[in-house]
Scaffold this active site. Structure first.
Site, short mmCIF file in Angstrom:
data_model
loop_
_atom_site.label_atom_id
_atom_site.label_comp_id
_atom_site.label_asym_id
_atom_site.label_seq_id
_atom_site.Cartn_x
_atom_site.Cartn_y
_atom_site.Cartn_z
N SER A 1 -52.17 85.42 22.93
CA SER A 1 -53.17 84.37 22.80
C SER A 1 -52.78 83.37 21.71
O SER A 1 -51.69 82.81 21.75
CB SER A 1 -54.54 85.00 22.56
OG SER A 1 -55.57 84.09 22.83
N ASP B 1 -55.40 85.99 29.30
CA ASP B 1 -55.07 86.33 27.92
C ASP B 1 -54.50 87.75 27.80
O ASP B 1 -55.10 88.72 28.28
CB ASP B 1 -56.35 86.21 27.09
CG ASP B 1 -56.13 86.26 25.60
OD1 ASP B 1 -55.42 87.18 25.16
OD2 ASP B 1 -56.65 85.39 24.89
#
Length: 298
Positions: free
Chosen positions: A45, A159
């Site tokens: 991320s 993610d």
């Protein structure tokens, strides 16, 4: 660590955590200021974003930009498109971010790099160690419920924090290097270091945005508006709770030499207008742990 003969090569692992990820910049600055050599990076991320900017050689320009944005600038970069898959398209922010990323493929960049994403439908990690850097980062930051999934080779990627929020097992290791991990979701109190001015927290703007998103999502899912927690909040907090547990498991299993803890309460997901504060916080937390670290002999 003051001994110049000691090996100062670092394998660096950067977790996800939204705007708290600006602390990663401070950590990298502290490491390099102390003479450490970052020889490999793995990130999830926002960790993949900062890692990608660093290996591209554009950290200074990125730092200048992110510390100059206001909370209203951040809102303007969020191209809202409420849907069941996410409420931000991501096109505006990634157009801006692309200016700080190398056009080279990952395997052609000097520092080995890994960005972690997740193929949600097939329940498996997708680890980018080669190919287009921008695509790797775009996939890695697709926070469920926030950014729309990234379509890649006939699958939708989200993610990496869904399965591997602190990818200690994905960083390239070299003989004698030091494994340094930065956990942006540490269950510790946020203490403002001396000499650092706390920036406006912007909770009012953040809460207004969340209320708007929850209202829109309730229409999609026909949610009872009398409930005390919105659907978006419910999903988001569930994901974060899971990530905290997965991070704890990874730390126990892989035992980083240096664990730099960033309080999960330091700032909210979108408070990028507090970047200067987070950078200084990361720098402080890193220096504190470096002083405590005693390398094993042998």
């Amino acid at each position: 660590m003051s001994n110049p003969d000691q090996n100062k090569n670092v394998a660096l692992v950067l977790s996800g955590g939204g705007a708290r990820g600006m602390a990663h910049i401070g950590v990298i600055e502290a490491l390099t200021d102390q003479g450490f050599n970052i020889t490999s990076i793995a990130g999830t991320s926002i960790g993949s974003v900062i890692g990608g900017v660093y290996i591209s050689g554009n950290m200074e320009g990125f730092r200048d930009w992110v510390t100059s944005v206001s909370k209203f600038d951040i809102i303007k970069l969020m191209d809202f498109a409420i849907s069941k898959s996410g409420f931000i398209k991501g096109e505006k922010v990634f157009k801006k971010l692309k200016k700080f990323l190398s056009d080279k493929n990952i395997e052609d960049i000097e520092i080995p790099f890994a960005a972690v994403a997740v193929d949600l439908m097939n329940h498996k990690e997708v680890v980018f160690t080669k190919g287009n850097l921008h695509d790797a980062i775009r996939a890695s930051v697709s926070i469920p419920t926030v950014l729309k999934p990234f379509p890649y080779k006939n699958v939708n990627l989200v993610d990496g924090g869904v399965l591997n929020p602190l990818p200690l097992n994905r960083v390239k290791r070299n003989d004698g290097d030091i494994l340094v991990a930065v956990d942006l979701n540490a269950d510790i109190e946020y203490e403002l270091p001396p000499g650092i001015k706390q920036q406006e927290n912007g909770n009012h703007t953040y809460e207004n945005a969340l209320n708007y998103i929850n209202d829109k999502w309730s229409k999609f899912f026909k949610q009872d508006k009398t409930r005390q927690i919105g659907f978006f909040d419910l999903v988001t907090h569930s994901v974060y709770a899971m990530q905290v547990k997965l991070t704890q498991v990874a730390i126990r299993e892989y035992k980083p030499d240096v664990l730099i803890e960033i309080s999960k309460n330091a700032c909210d997901l979108f408070e990028f207008h507090r970047s200067e504060e987070m950078i200084k916080y990361g720098h402080h937390q890193c220096l504190k742990k470096i002083k405590q670290f005693q390398p094993t002999s042998g």
